[in-house]
Design an enzyme around this catalytic site. Structure first.
Site, PDB file in Angstrom:
ATOM      1  N   LYS A  81       0.833  -1.212   0.000  1.00  0.00           N
ATOM      2  CA  LYS A  81       0.000   0.000   0.000  1.00  0.00           C
ATOM      3  C   LYS A  81       0.866   1.260   0.000  1.00  0.00           C
ATOM      4  O   LYS A  81       1.857   1.348   0.727  1.00  0.00           O
ATOM      5  CB  LYS A  81      -0.908  -0.037   1.232  1.00  0.00           C
ATOM      6  CG  LYS A  81      -1.999   1.013   1.266  1.00  0.00           C
ATOM      7  CD  LYS A  81      -2.912   0.759   2.455  1.00  0.00           C
ATOM      8  CE  LYS A  81      -4.073   1.743   2.517  1.00  0.00           C
ATOM      9  NZ  LYS A  81      -4.984   1.434   3.643  1.00  0.00           N
ATOM     10  N   SER A 156      -9.667   1.642   1.960  1.00  0.00           N
ATOM     11  CA  SER A 156      -8.641   2.448   1.311  1.00  0.00           C
ATOM     12  C   SER A 156      -7.516   1.620   0.677  1.00  0.00           C
ATOM     13  O   SER A 156      -6.706   2.149  -0.084  1.00  0.00           O
ATOM     14  CB  SER A 156      -8.026   3.417   2.328  1.00  0.00           C
ATOM     15  OG  SER A 156      -7.354   2.716   3.372  1.00  0.00           O
ATOM     16  N   SER A 180     -10.529  -0.921   5.952  1.00  0.00           N
ATOM     17  CA  SER A 180      -9.715  -0.550   4.801  1.00  0.00           C
ATOM     18  C   SER A 180      -9.019  -1.719   4.115  1.00  0.00           C
ATOM     19  O   SER A 180      -8.576  -1.594   2.976  1.00  0.00           O
ATOM     20  CB  SER A 180      -8.668   0.503   5.198  1.00  0.00           C
ATOM     21  OG  SER A 180      -9.270   1.770   5.311  1.00  0.00           O
TER      22      SER A 180
END
Length: 202
Positions: A81, A156, A180
């Site tokens: 990420k 996310s 997320s």
């Protein structure tokens, strides 16, 4: 080479490397080819270090050949990420105010994954400040769901979920406070886990 190889688990990929069924560089190049082919429509992987990754994969192959002790994820290609610091990579959280920010050191999770033997080659997209259940920001643009390009992969960790679902990476690390990881995993049809608080060291 099995057709399902890009979609096998990290444990299966590491076992194939240890058993010398596939080389670390060969495995990395398989994923890089898939990124080249499928990522333009998905926009899941938004930064790469291909030269550095290939150097690490070659070193990993030498370690296998030399019979050295291997980490549990030795040779497994990895993306992570965008919000995690990886030395030499941008860390912006999708915020244009930080578009020129380049990390100088690795986050702890990065250090631990590298110690486990992964071949880290790229970073995956996020929404602005990791604060949405989609994955668009003004720096990298929009990530699309690999099952339907007109839909979101969630957020996310949306780039993470999309990259895994499309077989662009062997393993990913996201972050999760309010779903997320779990939300993109659900949207993209992959397995995602938020560890119980305090179980995994920070």
């Amino acid at each position: 080479m099995p057709l399902d190889l890009p979609f096998q688990t990290a444990k299966q990929l590491a076992a194939a490397v240890r058993k010398r069924k596939i080389g670390c560089l060969e495995l990395l190049d398989l994923y890089l080819k898939r990124v080249e082919t499928y990522n333009p429509e998905l926009n899941a992987v938004i930064a790469t270090d291909i030269e550095g990754a290939r150097k690490r994969a070659k070193a990993a192959d030498r370690a296998v050949k030399a019979g050295k002790k291997l980490g549990p994820l030795h040779g497994v290609p990895m993306t992570i990420k965008e919000s995690f610091d990886v030395a030499g990579f941008p860390t912006t959280w999708g915020d244009p105010a930080f578009k020129d920010t380049v990390a100088e050191t690795n986050a702890l999770v990065v250090e631990r994954m590298l110690a486990a033997g992964v071949t880290l080659f790229g970073k995956t997209n996020v929404p602005l400040n990791l604060a949405d259940w989609q994955s668009y920001n003004a720096i990298y643009g929009q990530t699309n769901n690999p099952w339907d390009l007109s839909r979101t992969p969630g957020g996310s960790s949306g780039g993470s979920g999309a990259a895994l679902a499309a077989g662009l990476t062997g393993i990913e690390a996201g972050s999760d406070i309010g779903a997320s990881i779990r939300n993109p995993a659900h949207y993209c049809g992959v397995w995602g886990h938020k560890p119980t608080w305090g179980v995994v060291c920070p």
